[in-house]
Write a protein that holds these residues in place. Structure first.
Motif, PDB file in Angstrom:
ATOM      1  N   THR B 265       0.857  -1.193   0.000  1.00  0.00           N
ATOM      2  CA  THR B 265       0.000   0.000   0.000  1.00  0.00           C
ATOM      3  C   THR B 265       0.883   1.229   0.000  1.00  0.00           C
ATOM      4  O   THR B 265       1.881   1.249   0.705  1.00  0.00           O
ATOM      5  CB  THR B 265      -0.893   0.077   1.253  1.00  0.00           C
ATOM      6  N   PRO B 266       0.582   2.276  -0.714  1.00  0.00           N
ATOM      7  CA  PRO B 266      -0.468   2.286  -1.729  1.00  0.00           C
ATOM      8  C   PRO B 266      -0.151   1.278  -2.835  1.00  0.00           C
ATOM      9  O   PRO B 266       0.977   0.831  -2.959  1.00  0.00           O
ATOM     10  CB  PRO B 266      -0.443   3.710  -2.260  1.00  0.00           C
ATOM     11  N   GLN B 267      -1.170   0.996  -3.612  1.00  0.00           N
ATOM     12  CA  GLN B 267      -1.037   0.000  -4.658  1.00  0.00           C
ATOM     13  C   GLN B 267       0.053   0.376  -5.662  1.00  0.00           C
ATOM     14  O   GLN B 267       0.331   1.550  -5.884  1.00  0.00           O
ATOM     15  CB  GLN B 267      -2.369  -0.083  -5.400  1.00  0.00           C
ATOM     16  N   MET B 268       0.646  -0.665  -6.274  1.00  0.00           N
ATOM     17  CA  MET B 268       1.659  -0.430  -7.308  1.00  0.00           C
ATOM     18  C   MET B 268       1.030   0.334  -8.487  1.00  0.00           C
ATOM     19  O   MET B 268      -0.133   0.130  -8.820  1.00  0.00           O
ATOM     20  CB  MET B 268       2.181  -1.781  -7.799  1.00  0.00           C
ATOM     21  N   ASN B 269       1.823   1.245  -9.076  1.00  0.00           N
ATOM     22  CA  ASN B 269       1.353   1.954 -10.275  1.00  0.00           C
ATOM     23  C   ASN B 269       1.537   1.063 -11.495  1.00  0.00           C
ATOM     24  O   ASN B 269       2.581   0.423 -11.651  1.00  0.00           O
ATOM     25  CB  ASN B 269       2.172   3.224 -10.497  1.00  0.00           C
ATOM     26  N   PHE B 270       0.519   1.001 -12.322  1.00  0.00           N
ATOM     27  CA  PHE B 270       0.652   0.225 -13.559  1.00  0.00           C
ATOM     28  C   PHE B 270       0.608   1.155 -14.753  1.00  0.00           C
ATOM     29  O   PHE B 270      -0.289   1.997 -14.877  1.00  0.00           O
ATOM     30  CB  PHE B 270      -0.474  -0.805 -13.668  1.00  0.00           C
ATOM     31  N   PHE B 271       1.606   1.009 -15.612  1.00  0.00           N
ATOM     32  CA  PHE B 271       1.632   1.782 -16.858  1.00  0.00           C
ATOM     33  C   PHE B 271       1.293   0.813 -17.981  1.00  0.00           C
ATOM     34  O   PHE B 271       2.114  -0.038 -18.341  1.00  0.00           O
ATOM     35  CB  PHE B 271       3.018   2.398 -17.087  1.00  0.00           C
ATOM     36  N   THR B 272       0.060   0.915 -18.475  1.00  0.00           N
ATOM     37  CA  THR B 272      -0.340  -0.007 -19.539  1.00  0.00           C
ATOM     38  C   THR B 272       0.121   0.541 -20.890  1.00  0.00           C
ATOM     39  O   THR B 272       0.500   1.707 -21.000  1.00  0.00           O
ATOM     40  CB  THR B 272      -1.874  -0.167 -19.558  1.00  0.00           C
ATOM     41  N   GLY B 273       0.081  -0.311 -21.871  1.00  0.00           N
ATOM     42  CA  GLY B 273       0.402   0.125 -23.222  1.00  0.00           C
ATOM     43  C   GLY B 273       1.882   0.398 -23.449  1.00  0.00           C
ATOM     44  O   GLY B 273       2.252   1.161 -24.343  1.00  0.00           O
ATOM     45  N   CYS B 274       2.747  -0.194 -22.630  1.00  0.00           N
ATOM     46  CA  CYS B 274       4.186  -0.032 -22.842  1.00  0.00           C
ATOM     47  C   CYS B 274       4.695  -1.153 -23.734  1.00  0.00           C
ATOM     48  O   CYS B 274       3.994  -2.132 -23.988  1.00  0.00           O
ATOM     49  CB  CYS B 274       4.935  -0.060 -21.518  1.00  0.00           C
ATOM     50  N   LYS B 275       5.937  -0.973 -24.205  1.00  0.00           N
ATOM     51  CA  LYS B 275       6.495  -1.974 -25.120  1.00  0.00           C
ATOM     52  C   LYS B 275       7.872  -2.396 -24.665  1.00  0.00           C
ATOM     53  O   LYS B 275       8.680  -1.555 -24.225  1.00  0.00           O
ATOM     54  CB  LYS B 275       6.588  -1.392 -26.535  1.00  0.00           C
ATOM     55  N   LEU B 276       8.106  -3.707 -24.757  1.00  0.00           N
ATOM     56  CA  LEU B 276       9.458  -4.195 -24.524  1.00  0.00           C
ATOM     57  C   LEU B 276      10.126  -4.261 -25.893  1.00  0.00           C
ATOM     58  O   LEU B 276       9.587  -4.850 -26.824  1.00  0.00           O
ATOM     59  CB  LEU B 276       9.412  -5.583 -23.886  1.00  0.00           C
ATOM     60  N   VAL B 277      11.267  -3.604 -26.020  1.00  0.00           N
ATOM     61  CA  VAL B 277      11.944  -3.604 -27.328  1.00  0.00           C
ATOM     62  C   VAL B 277      13.370  -4.077 -27.150  1.00  0.00           C
ATOM     63  O   VAL B 277      13.908  -4.106 -26.040  1.00  0.00           O
ATOM     64  CB  VAL B 277      11.940  -2.191 -27.954  1.00  0.00           C
ATOM     65  N   TYR B 283      17.755  -5.015 -24.072  1.00  0.00           N
ATOM     66  CA  TYR B 283      16.330  -4.824 -23.849  1.00  0.00           C
ATOM     67  C   TYR B 283      16.074  -3.423 -23.302  1.00  0.00           C
ATOM     68  O   TYR B 283      16.847  -2.918 -22.476  1.00  0.00           O
ATOM     69  CB  TYR B 283      15.797  -5.832 -22.838  1.00  0.00           C
ATOM     70  N   ALA B 284      15.014  -2.818 -23.791  1.00  0.00           N
ATOM     71  CA  ALA B 284      14.619  -1.514 -23.260  1.00  0.00           C
ATOM     72  C   ALA B 284      13.101  -1.459 -23.228  1.00  0.00           C
ATOM     73  O   ALA B 284      12.422  -2.303 -23.820  1.00  0.00           O
ATOM     74  CB  ALA B 284      15.166  -0.392 -24.130  1.00  0.00           C
ATOM     75  N   VAL B 285      12.585  -0.489 -22.513  1.00  0.00           N
ATOM     76  CA  VAL B 285      11.135  -0.353 -22.378  1.00  0.00           C
ATOM     77  C   VAL B 285      10.709   1.010 -22.895  1.00  0.00           C
ATOM     78  O   VAL B 285      11.318   2.022 -22.539  1.00  0.00           O
ATOM     79  CB  VAL B 285      10.720  -0.505 -20.901  1.00  0.00           C
ATOM     80  N   ASP B 286       9.692   0.999 -23.749  1.00  0.00           N
ATOM     81  CA  ASP B 286       9.093   2.264 -24.175  1.00  0.00           C
ATOM     82  C   ASP B 286       7.965   2.583 -23.223  1.00  0.00           C
ATOM     83  O   ASP B 286       6.967   1.872 -23.184  1.00  0.00           O
ATOM     84  CB  ASP B 286       8.527   2.136 -25.596  1.00  0.00           C
ATOM     85  N   ILE B 287       8.153   3.657 -22.499  1.00  0.00           N
ATOM     86  CA  ILE B 287       7.128   4.006 -21.515  1.00  0.00           C
ATOM     87  C   ILE B 287       6.890   5.503 -21.531  1.00  0.00           C
ATOM     88  O   ILE B 287       7.830   6.291 -21.471  1.00  0.00           O
ATOM     89  CB  ILE B 287       7.537   3.494 -20.115  1.00  0.00           C
ATOM     90  N   LEU B 288       5.629   5.894 -21.668  1.00  0.00           N
ATOM     91  CA  LEU B 288       5.212   7.299 -21.689  1.00  0.00           C
ATOM     92  C   LEU B 288       6.080   8.128 -22.622  1.00  0.00           C
ATOM     93  O   LEU B 288       6.525   9.220 -22.272  1.00  0.00           O
ATOM     94  CB  LEU B 288       5.263   7.887 -20.273  1.00  0.00           C
ATOM     95  N   ASP B 311       4.146  -6.464 -26.102  1.00  0.00           N
ATOM     96  CA  ASP B 311       3.433  -5.438 -25.336  1.00  0.00           C
ATOM     97  C   ASP B 311       3.511  -5.799 -23.859  1.00  0.00           C
ATOM     98  O   ASP B 311       3.308  -6.959 -23.500  1.00  0.00           O
ATOM     99  CB  ASP B 311       1.951  -5.398 -25.748  1.00  0.00           C
ATOM    100  N   ILE B 312       3.771  -4.805 -23.043  1.00  0.00           N
ATOM    101  CA  ILE B 312       3.869  -5.095 -21.611  1.00  0.00           C
ATOM    102  C   ILE B 312       3.157  -4.027 -20.782  1.00  0.00           C
ATOM    103  O   ILE B 312       2.807  -2.962 -21.272  1.00  0.00           O
ATOM    104  CB  ILE B 312       5.339  -5.184 -21.131  1.00  0.00           C
ATOM    105  N   MET B 382      11.682  -1.539 -11.817  1.00  0.00           N
ATOM    106  CA  MET B 382      10.464  -1.696 -12.625  1.00  0.00           C
ATOM    107  C   MET B 382      10.080  -3.173 -12.667  1.00  0.00           C
ATOM    108  O   MET B 382      10.930  -4.044 -12.740  1.00  0.00           O
ATOM    109  CB  MET B 382      10.710  -1.222 -14.064  1.00  0.00           C
ATOM    110  N   HIS B 383       8.776  -3.423 -12.597  1.00  0.00           N
ATOM    111  CA  HIS B 383       8.281  -4.792 -12.790  1.00  0.00           C
ATOM    112  C   HIS B 383       7.653  -4.860 -14.165  1.00  0.00           C
ATOM    113  O   HIS B 383       6.852  -4.001 -14.532  1.00  0.00           O
ATOM    114  CB  HIS B 383       7.238  -5.145 -11.730  1.00  0.00           C
ATOM    115  N   LEU B 384       8.041  -5.881 -14.944  1.00  0.00           N
ATOM    116  CA  LEU B 384       7.533  -5.985 -16.306  1.00  0.00           C
ATOM    117  C   LEU B 384       6.551  -7.144 -16.402  1.00  0.00           C
ATOM    118  O   LEU B 384       6.879  -8.279 -16.068  1.00  0.00           O
ATOM    119  CB  LEU B 384       8.693  -6.227 -17.275  1.00  0.00           C
ATOM    120  N   PHE B 385       5.330  -6.839 -16.830  1.00  0.00           N
ATOM    121  CA  PHE B 385       4.316  -7.889 -16.953  1.00  0.00           C
ATOM    122  C   PHE B 385       3.875  -7.992 -18.396  1.00  0.00           C
ATOM    123  O   PHE B 385       3.632  -6.970 -19.053  1.00  0.00           O
ATOM    124  CB  PHE B 385       3.105  -7.576 -16.071  1.00  0.00           C
TER     125      PHE B 385
END
Ligand SMILES: Nc1ncnc2c1ncn2[C@@H]1O[C@H](COP(=O)(O)OP(=O)(O)OP(=O)(O)O)[C@@H](O)[C@H]1O
Ligand SMILES: [Mg+2]
Lengths: 326, 394
Positions: B265-277, B283-288, B311-312, B382-385
Motif C-alpha cells: 500500500t499504496p497500490q503499485m502503479n501500472f503503466f499499460t500500453g508499454c512496449k518491450l523492445v 532490452y529496453a522499455v518504451d514508456i510514456l 506489449d507489456i 520496474m516490474h515488467l508484466f
C-alpha cells in the motif's frame, strides 16, 4: 397463552421505554408524542378489557346467594361472604376433585413438558434438513384435530369394538371397554393430548434453535464434542431461557385443565377419576338445577390456585436463573 | 506441531438445486460459465482448485486474497468442517481426508469468536479438555497457563457477554491453544476489532507465536496482516493460488499483475500500453514516450529466457518513485500529507500515478495541488508484466 397476552395491556410499553414522567403535563405530552403506538394498541386493549376484564365483575356472584336470572346488584341481593367456598371445601367431592385434577395435570406435565424439547432437539440435530422439515410438518398435523374428533378417534381405537379390541379378540383375548375402565382414563387422556400437541409445542423451541450460531457447533466439533454432546452443551443451553419461560407458564396453568375433553371421555365407569374441578364447575353451573354462584366460587378458587402457582414459579425462576416473566 | 501437505486440493460446493434444463439447452456449447469470477460448472461451484502447498513444522502460513477467493473454504477443509472434494491432505504423514475433525488434532479461532455464551471463560477454555477426560488438576494448570500467556487471568470467572471484543478474541485464542493442537487455524481473527486493537492483537499474535509451539495457518484479507505475520504468504484469487512466497518475495517479485496490485500500500502503479523492445542487443522499455534501458540483471534474466519484444504493462511501486527534473512530468491532482511522507496523486498523460515521497527537507509548496512535478524511477525497480498473460517477465 391468552392469559399472558391479556396480562400485558401494552399502553405501558411505550411509556416504559422512556424515563418515567413526573408532572401530569409532561405525561400528557408524552402520550401525545406516542399517540401512533397508543392508537395501534387500542383495539387489543379494548378486546382484552371487554372480554377478559369486564366479566371479572361476574365473580361477585361467588359471594352471593344467587339464582339464575337475578341481577348482580339489587336491593334483594344476599351477600353470604365465603359461604360458597366453605360449602365447596366441605363438599364430599372436594378431595376427589382436587386429587383427580392434580394427578391428571401433574402427570400430563411431566410427560408433556419435556417431550417437545426432546423432539425439537432431535429434529434440529438431524443431518437431513429436508427430512427434518417433513417430520416437523407431520408432527404438527394432529394439533388441528378438534377435541370431538380426537375423542371419536379414541373410541374407534379403544372402544369395545374398536381396533385394539378387535386385534386382541382375534388373538383370542378378552375384549376390554377401556372407556369404562377407570385405570385407562388417565393414560388415554394424557397420551392422546401429548400425541396431539408435542409437535405444535416443539415449534417454539425449533425457532429458538434455529438462531444458534453454527460457528458454535463447529467450535464444539473441533473441541471434540460428539453430536449428542453438542446437543447438550450447545443447543440445550441456547433454548434454556425459552424452556424456563415455558416452564413458568406451564406451572401457572397446571391446574387449569379444561372441561371439554374430560367431559367427552367421561362415562359412568371412569367417573371416579374423570371428574375434574372443571367438569364439576360445568355440571354445577349449567346442568340440572344450575347453581351458578357455587360454580363461580369453585372456578374462582381454581384460578387463585393457578395465580399462586404462577407467582411461586416465577419467583423461584427469578431467584435461580435470569429468566422470569416479570 | 506438525507439518502439513496439501496436494492438489479441490473444493466443489455441489449445486443445491438441479441445473435447470431449458438453460442447459440454450448454452449447450459452453458448459462452463463464468459468474462472479468463480467457476460454476455442472457439478457446482468450484471454490478452490489445484491447491498444493507444503507447510513446514512450526511455520506461520498466511492465506490472503480478496473476498470470496476460497480462503475460508481451504481452512475449513483443513479443519475437517468441509469435505475435501479432490486431492490429498496430510498432517505429518497421515492422510486425513476422511479423518473426523476431532481426531485431526487441530484447533481453530473463528472470526466471530464462537464462544459458548453460557459458559464462563474458564469453562470455555476447559471444554475441549473436559471432553477428553483430562484430569481436573491438569485442566486447571493448562487453562491457567494459557490465560497467563494471553493475559486474561482476571476474566476467567466471567461469561463472554461481559467481555470486550478484544478480550473475547483472546479467550477464543485461549480456547484453541489450551490443548496444544498440532495446527492452529485462524480465520480472520482480527477483522471484528477496531484498527487500534487490531494492531495491538497483531503484535500479540506475533508474541504468541514464539511462546507456543505449533503450526499456524492464518486467513486474512488484509495484506498488512499477511506481510507482518507470515513466514510465507499464499495469495489466492478465484480459488487458485497466485503465488506462494515470503513477504519479501511477494513484495519484491510478484508473479503476476494481480499479486503486484494486491500486495503493498499504496497500490503499485501500472503503466499499460508499454512496449518491450530490443535495441543493439539490449532490452529496453518504451514508456510514456521515453525509452528506458533495463538494468544488467534484468537484461540477463530476459535473455536467458530468450524473451521476444512484446506489449507489456510496467509496474512501479509508489515508494520507488523519486523527484527528478529530467524525468516524466505530471500534474498534482491530490496531495495527501501523511506526516513523514507525502502521497501524491499525479496525472501523467492521463494516467493516475501515485508517488510516496519522504517529507524531510521537501518543499511542500512545490508539491501542492495543481503544480507540475517531474519524477523518475530506477529501471531496476520496474516490474515488467506481459500484457497478454499478465505474468511477470522476469
Ligand atoms: N456452502 C456453500 N455453497 C456454495 N458456495 C459456497 C459455499 N460456501 C462458500 N461458497 C462459495 O465459495 C467461494 C469461496 O468462499 P470462501 O468463504 O472460502 O471465501 P473467502 O475467501 O473466505 O472470502 P471472505 O474473505 O469474504 O471470507 C465463494 O465464492 C462462495 O460464494
Ligand atoms: Mg472467509
Amino acid at each position: 397463552m391468552a392469559k399472558v397476552k391479556g396480562n400485558s395491556p401494552a399502553p405501558a410499553a411505550p411509556a416504559n421505554s422512556v424515563k418515567p414522567q413526573k408532572t401530569p403535563k409532561k405525561w400528557l405530552k408524552h402520550l401525545w408524542e406516542n399517540y401512533p403506538f397508543l392508537v395501534m394498541v387500542f383495539p387489543a386493549v379494548l378486546v382484552v378489557f371487554l372480554f377478559n376484564y369486564l366479566p371479572i365483575y361476574g365473580v361477585l356472584i361467588a359471594f352471593q346467594d344467587f339464582m339464575p336470572g337475578d341481577p348482580i346488584f339489587s336491593e334483594y341481593t344476599q351477600w353470604i361472604g365465603f359461604g360458597n367456598f366453605t360449602r365447596f371445601f366441605t363438599d364430599v367431592q372436594f378431595w376427589p376433585l382436587m386429587k383427580n385434577t392434580f394427578l391428571l395435570c401433574i402427570i400430563g406435565f411431566f410427560i408433556g413438558f419435556p417431550l417437545p424439547i426432546i423432539v425439537s432437539l432431535m429434529l434440529n440435530a438431524m443431518k437431513g434438513k429436508r427430512m427434518a422439515k417433513v417430520l416437523q410438518t407431520i408432527f404438527n398435523g394432529p394439533h388441528f384435530i378438534s377435541l370431538v374428533v380426537l375423542v371419536g378417534m379414541l373410541t374407534l381405537f379403544f372402544g369395545r369394538y374398536g381396533l385394539v379390541n378387535n386385534i386382541v379378540a382375534s388373538l383370542g383375548g378378552e375384549r376390554v371397554s377401556y372407556f369404562l375402565e377407570a385405570s385407562a382414563f388417565r393414560p388415554m387422556y394424557i397420551l392422546s393430548s401429548n400425541w396431539q400437541d408435542f409437535g405444535w409445542s416443539a415449534i417454539i423451541y425449533i425457532a429458538a434453535l434455529s438462531s444458534v450460531d453454527p460457528g458454535q457447533h463447529e467450535a464444539a466439533i473441533l473441541d471434540g464434542a460428539t453430536r449428542f454432546q453438542r446437543v447438550i452443551h450447545v443447543d440445550l443451553p441456547a433454548i434454556m431461557p425459552m424452556v424456563s419461560v415455558m416452564l413458568i407458564m406451564s406451572i401457572g396453568g397446571l391446574m387449569g385443565v379444561g372441561y371439554e375433553k374430560a367431559l367427552l371421555m367421561q362415562t359412568d365407569g371412569n367417573l371416579a377419576v374423570s371428574e375434574l374441578i372443571a367438569t364439576y364447575v360445568y355440571k354445577q353451573g349449567l346442568t340440572g338445577i344450575p347453581d351458578q354462584a357455587y360454580a363461580t366460587a369453585i372456578g374462582l378458587f381454581n384460578s387463585i390456585i393457578n395465580v399462586i402457582l404462577l407467582i411461586i414459579a416465577n419467583t423461584t425462576s427469578k431467584k435461580f436463573s435470569e429468566n422470569s416473566l416479570w | 506441531m506438525a507439518s502439513l501437505t496439501l496436494k492438489d486440493i479441490k473444493k466443489v460446493y455441489p449445486n443445491t438445486e438441479p441445473v435447470k434444463k431449458p438453460k442447459k439447452k440454450k448454452n449447450n456449447d459452453e458448459p462452463v460459465k463464468e459468474k462472479a469470477n468463480l467457476q460454476i460448472t455442472e457439478e457446482g461451484v468450484v471454490a478452490v482448485q489445484q491447491f498444493s502447498l507444503d507447510i513446514a513444522d512450526g511455520e506461520f502460513i498466511v492465506l490472503v486474497g480478496p473476498s470470496g477467493c476460497g480462503k475460508s473454504t481451504t481452512l475449513r477443509m483443513i479443519a475437517g468442517l468441509e469435505e475435501i472434494s479432490g486431492g490429498e491432505l496430510y498432517i505429518g504423514d497421515r492422510l486425513v481426508n476422511d479423518v473426523a475433525p476431532k481426531d485431526r488434532d487441530i484447533a481453530m479461532v473463528f472470526q466471530n469468536y464462537a464462544l459458548y455464551p453460557h459458559m464462563t471463560v474458564y469453562d470455555n477454555m476447559a471444554f475441549a479438555l473436559k471432553l477428553r477426560h483430562t484430569p481436573k488438576a491438569e485442566i486447571d494448570k493448562k487453562v491457567k497457563e494459557a490465560a497467563e500467556i494471553l493475559d486474561i487471568t482476571q476474566y476467567l470467572g466471567r461469561k463472554p457477554k461481559a467481555l470486550s471484543g478484544g478480550q473475547r478474541q483472546r479467550v477464543a485464542i485461549g480456547r484453541a491453544i489450551v490443548r496444544n493442537p498440532q495446527v492452529l487455524l485462524m480465520d480472520e481473527p482480527l477483522s471484528n476489532l477496531d484498527a487500534k486493537l487490531r494492531n495491538q492483537m497483531r503484535a500479540e499474535i506475533i508474541k504468541l507465536r514464539h511462546k507456543i509451539n505449533t503450526t499456524f495457518i492464518y486467513v486474512t484479507h488484509d495484506q498488512t496482516e499477511a506481510m507482518t505475520l507470515g513466514d510465507r504468504i499464499v495469495i489466492m484469487k478465484d480459488g487458485f493460488i497466485q503465488q506462494i512466497g515470503t513477504p519479501q518475495e511477494v513484495f519484491g517479485h510478484p508473479y503476476n499483475l494481480f499479486v503486484a496490485g494486491f500486495i503493498g500500500t499504496p497500490q503499485m502503479n501500472f503503466f499499460t500500453g508499454c512496449k518491450l523492445v530490443k535495441e543493439n542487443g539490449k532490452y529496453a522499455v518504451d514508456i510514456l514516450g521515453k525509452r528506458i534501458v533495463l538494468s544488467e540483471k534484468q537484461q540477463a534474466a530476459l535473455s536467458a529466457k530468450g524473451q521476444q519484444p512484446c506489449d507489456i504493462t510496467v509496474g512501479v511501486r509508489p515508494v520507488h518513485i523519486q523527484a527528478d527534473s529530467q524525468g516524466f512530468t505530471g500534474k498534482v491532482d491530490v496531495s495527501e500529507m501523511m506526516g513523514s511522507e507525502l502521497h501524491l496523486h499525479l496525472n501523467v498523460q492521463g494516467l493516475d500515478v501515485v508517488a510516496v515521497i519522504p517529507t524531510v527537507g521537501l518543499d511542500l509548496e512545490a508539491h501542492s495541488t495543481g503544480k507540475e512535478v517531474s519524477f523518475s524511477f530506477d529501471p531496476s525497480l520496474m516490474h515488467l508484466f506481459d500484457a497478454q498473460t499478465e505474468k511477470n517477465l522476469i
